[in-house]
Design an enzyme around this catalytic site. Structure first.
Site, PDB file in Angstrom:
ATOM      1  N   LYS A 290      -8.198  -7.473   6.724  1.00 37.07           N
ATOM      2  CA  LYS A 290      -7.383  -7.670   5.521  1.00 37.07           C
ATOM      3  C   LYS A 290      -7.267  -9.154   5.168  1.00 37.07           C
ATOM      4  O   LYS A 290      -7.188  -9.526   3.996  1.00 37.07           O
ATOM      5  CB  LYS A 290      -6.011  -7.003   5.693  1.00 37.07           C
ATOM      6  CG  LYS A 290      -6.120  -5.486   5.695  1.00 37.07           C
ATOM      7  CD  LYS A 290      -6.722  -4.973   4.368  1.00 37.07           C
ATOM      8  CE  LYS A 290      -7.257  -3.585   4.408  1.00 37.07           C
ATOM      9  NZ  LYS A 290      -7.807  -3.116   3.136  1.00 37.07           N
TER      10      LYS A 290
ATOM     11  N   TYR B 248      -7.751  -4.656  12.310  1.00 41.89           N
ATOM     12  CA  TYR B 248      -7.327  -4.319  10.938  1.00 41.89           C
ATOM     13  C   TYR B 248      -6.816  -5.567  10.211  1.00 41.89           C
ATOM     14  O   TYR B 248      -7.206  -5.836   9.071  1.00 41.89           O
ATOM     15  CB  TYR B 248      -6.241  -3.232  10.990  1.00 41.89           C
ATOM     16  CG  TYR B 248      -5.799  -2.774   9.620  1.00 41.89           C
ATOM     17  CD1 TYR B 248      -6.657  -2.075   8.783  1.00 41.89           C
ATOM     18  CD2 TYR B 248      -4.512  -3.049   9.160  1.00 41.89           C
ATOM     19  CE1 TYR B 248      -6.252  -1.658   7.524  1.00 41.89           C
ATOM     20  CE2 TYR B 248      -4.105  -2.627   7.897  1.00 41.89           C
ATOM     21  CZ  TYR B 248      -4.980  -1.928   7.086  1.00 41.89           C
ATOM     22  OH  TYR B 248      -4.585  -1.523   5.833  1.00 41.89           O
TER      23      TYR B 248
ATOM     24  N   ASP C 264     -16.536   7.739  -3.538  1.00 42.10           N
ATOM     25  CA  ASP C 264     -15.822   8.105  -2.308  1.00 42.10           C
ATOM     26  C   ASP C 264     -16.779   8.908  -1.446  1.00 42.10           C
ATOM     27  O   ASP C 264     -17.886   9.269  -1.869  1.00 42.10           O
ATOM     28  CB  ASP C 264     -14.546   8.911  -2.660  1.00 42.10           C
ATOM     29  CG  ASP C 264     -13.464   8.775  -1.592  1.00 42.10           C
ATOM     30  OD1 ASP C 264     -13.783   8.984  -0.401  1.00 42.10           O
ATOM     31  OD2 ASP C 264     -12.310   8.488  -1.939  1.00 42.10           O
TER      32      ASP C 264
ATOM     33  N   THR D  30       0.774   7.622   2.358  1.00 46.27           N
ATOM     34  CA  THR D  30      -0.531   8.280   2.183  1.00 46.27           C
ATOM     35  C   THR D  30      -1.031   8.695   3.570  1.00 46.27           C
ATOM     36  O   THR D  30      -0.425   8.340   4.582  1.00 46.27           O
ATOM     37  CB  THR D  30      -1.572   7.313   1.590  1.00 46.27           C
ATOM     38  OG1 THR D  30      -1.694   6.200   2.485  1.00 46.27           O
ATOM     39  CG2 THR D  30      -1.183   6.806   0.220  1.00 46.27           C
TER      40      THR D  30
HETATM   41  N1  LIG Z   1      -1.461   3.352   3.414  1.00 42.66           N
HETATM   42  C1  LIG Z   1      -0.953   2.193   3.739  1.00 42.66           C
HETATM   43  O1  LIG Z   1       0.132   2.091   4.346  1.00 42.66           O
HETATM   44  C2  LIG Z   1      -1.678   0.944   3.324  1.00 42.66           C
HETATM   45  C3  LIG Z   1      -0.981  -0.275   3.342  1.00 42.66           C
HETATM   46  C4  LIG Z   1      -1.649  -1.427   2.945  1.00 42.66           C
HETATM   47  C5  LIG Z   1      -2.960  -1.365   2.533  1.00 42.66           C
HETATM   48  N2  LIG Z   1      -3.610  -0.171   2.526  1.00 42.66           N
HETATM   49  C6  LIG Z   1      -5.010  -0.155   2.107  1.00 42.66           C
HETATM   50  O2  LIG Z   1      -5.237   0.831   1.102  1.00 42.66           O
HETATM   51  C7  LIG Z   1      -6.583   1.336   1.212  1.00 42.66           C
HETATM   52  C8  LIG Z   1      -6.616   2.857   1.383  1.00 42.66           C
HETATM   53  O3  LIG Z   1      -5.394   3.300   1.630  1.00 42.66           O
HETATM   54  P1  LIG Z   1      -4.727   4.667   1.133  1.00 42.66           P
HETATM   55  O4  LIG Z   1      -3.363   4.566   1.705  1.00 42.66           O
HETATM   56  O5  LIG Z   1      -4.924   4.895  -0.309  1.00 42.66           O
HETATM   57  O6  LIG Z   1      -5.604   5.605   2.065  1.00 42.66           O
HETATM   58  P2  LIG Z   1      -6.189   7.044   2.060  1.00 42.66           P
HETATM   59  O7  LIG Z   1      -6.696   7.190   3.453  1.00 42.66           O
HETATM   60  O8  LIG Z   1      -5.204   8.024   1.542  1.00 42.66           O
HETATM   61  O9  LIG Z   1      -7.396   6.914   1.026  1.00 42.66           O
HETATM   62  C9  LIG Z   1      -8.516   6.148   1.312  1.00 42.66           C
HETATM   63  C10 LIG Z   1      -9.715   6.671   0.524  1.00 42.66           C
HETATM   64  O10 LIG Z   1     -10.861   5.865   0.879  1.00 42.66           O
HETATM   65  C11 LIG Z   1     -11.945   6.727   1.143  1.00 42.66           C
HETATM   66  N3  LIG Z   1     -12.905   6.093   2.042  1.00 42.66           N
HETATM   67  C12 LIG Z   1     -12.724   5.757   3.342  1.00 42.66           C
HETATM   68  N4  LIG Z   1     -13.850   5.240   3.836  1.00 42.66           N
HETATM   69  C13 LIG Z   1     -14.773   5.244   2.845  1.00 42.66           C
HETATM   70  C14 LIG Z   1     -16.129   4.847   2.739  1.00 42.66           C
HETATM   71  N5  LIG Z   1     -16.791   4.341   3.789  1.00 42.66           N
HETATM   72  N6  LIG Z   1     -16.757   5.003   1.559  1.00 42.66           N
HETATM   73  C15 LIG Z   1     -16.119   5.537   0.502  1.00 42.66           C
HETATM   74  N7  LIG Z   1     -14.837   5.918   0.526  1.00 42.66           N
HETATM   75  C16 LIG Z   1     -14.159   5.780   1.691  1.00 42.66           C
HETATM   76  C17 LIG Z   1     -11.314   7.977   1.743  1.00 42.66           C
HETATM   77  O11 LIG Z   1     -12.173   9.107   1.679  1.00 42.66           O
HETATM   78  C18 LIG Z   1     -10.055   8.117   0.913  1.00 42.66           C
HETATM   79  O12 LIG Z   1     -10.278   8.887  -0.246  1.00 42.66           O
HETATM   80  C19 LIG Z   1      -7.192   0.653   2.413  1.00 42.66           C
HETATM   81  O13 LIG Z   1      -7.924  -0.454   1.955  1.00 42.66           O
HETATM   82  C20 LIG Z   1      -5.975   0.221   3.219  1.00 42.66           C
HETATM   83  O14 LIG Z   1      -6.251  -0.853   4.058  1.00 42.66           O
HETATM   84  C21 LIG Z   1      -3.008   0.988   2.897  1.00 42.66           C
END
Ligand SMILES: NC(=O)c1ccc[n+]([C@@H]2O[C@H](COP(=O)([O-])OP(=O)(O)OC[C@H]3O[C@@H](n4cnc5c(N)ncnc54)[C@H](O)[C@@H]3O)[C@@H](O)[C@H]2O)c1
Length: 274
Positions: free
Chosen positions: A179, A175, A57, A210
């Site tokens: 995906k 976005y 991360d 989140t």
């Molecule tokens: N939260 C939602 O509603 C949702 C819905 C569908 C899909 N997603 C997908 O889930 C994933 C993350 O979501 P989350 O809700 O757990 O988010 P979050 O923002 O709580 O966590 C994301 C994590 O990724 C890390 N990160 C971001 N960019 C980075 C990089 N360049 N290198 C290393 N680490 C990096 C951040 O520091 C964080 O710890 C994404 O792929 C997102 O598209 C989220």
């Protein structure tokens, strides 16, 4: 009678061992974005289930504390500060994970971010940034991990996609595009590496409670794409809990999913079924 006592003590010992071994015992998991949101939930759950967990991360993330907490609770984890959109950092990060724990046998490509705004206002830099963090990262990390996974006899790759891989939302063209790419990345890996005993599946969550999910809803509302609480209630009942995504990832990572390959597993309480 002593024979009977021996029999039951063997059965009880086996049961206890099975219970304490965990569903990921003997596996090495690498989780990108493993310090926050669903990635954090997965890091903790995978460690509780017996995996050694390497968290990749950003340096600004809470990764060091997460790894420390896991270790204090009796699990195995390390944090390797890595921007997974950067090729050099990924190469170094994966090598470090392998040096610490051995070949990676479970890869969760979870790191990702969001970009919300009118399509005609988006610029090339927005496109490049989002493609780099959400898609190129999967390419870089998977390419670095697979040689070790193949040499180890196989494993499981899990890519976090989204309902946005199949549902278009106004203000989210970039976005949704990233995906859609995650969707096909995980599926094509599944087919190319099936003979090497590697499974690759995508998880497609709806809106999750989140930082990412809350920011997405806020930004959509700011830009006039109103997803009210009532609409959300109609479409998916409630916000998804990060642990619900982590448990799905656990299933795909474990041998319980031994014949599940190339799937898109929607974790959206029927959002896309309507
Ligand atoms: N939260 C939602 O509603 C949702 C819905 C569908 C899909 N997603 C997908 O889930 C994933 C993350 O979501 P989350 O809700 O757990 O988010 P979050 O923002 O709580 O966590 C994301 C994590 O990724 C890390 N990160 C971001 N960019 C980075 C990089 N360049 N290198 C290393 N680490 C990096 C951040 O520091 C964080 O710890 C994404 O792929 C997102 O598209 C989220």
């Amino acid at each position: 009678m002593p024979a009977l006592v021996n029999f039951w003590s063997i059965v009880l010992t086996l049961d206890t061992e099975e219970m304490t071994m965990g569903r990921l015992a003997g596996k090495v998991a690498l989780i990108t974005g493993g310090a926050g949101g669903c990635g954090l939930a997965a890091s903790e759950l995978f460690a509780r289930e017996g995996a050694k967990v390497a968290i990749l991360d950003l340096p600004t993330s809470d990764g060091a504390n997460v790894a420390e907490r896991i270790e204090q609770a009796g699990g195995s984890a390390c944090f390797i500060a890595t921007d997974v959109s950067d090729a050099t950092q990924v190469q170094r990060g994966v090598q470090e994970a392998e040096r610490r724990f051995g070949a990676v046998t479970v890869l969760m490509n979870h790191a990702g971010t969001i970009e919300v705004g009118p399509f005609l206002d988006t610029c090339e830099d927005d496109w490049d940034r989002l493609m780099a963090v959400n898609v190129k990262s999967m390419f870089l990390v998977t390419r670095a991990v697979l040689p070790g996974m193949i040499a180890a006899g196989g494993g499981s790759v899990i890519c976090t996609s989204s309902i946005s891989g199949v549902v278009g939302t106004p203000m989210e063209v970039l976005y949704c595009t990233t995906k859609g790419a995650c969707h096909m990345f995980s599926r094509a890996i599944a087919v190319e590496f099936r003979q090497q005993n590697i499974r690759s599946n995508a998880i497609c969550p709806g809106f999750i409670g989140t930082a990412h999910g809350r920011r997405e809803l806020e930004l959509l509302r700011e830009h006039g794409t109103v997803i009210s609480d009532d609409m959300l209630q109609n479409m998916q009942g409630r916000l998804c809990d990060p642990i619900e995504v982590a448990r799905t990832a656990l299933f795909l990572a474990s041998d319980d999913a031994s014949f599940v390959n190339g799937a898109h597993l929607f974790v959206d309480n029927g959002y896309t079924a309507a």
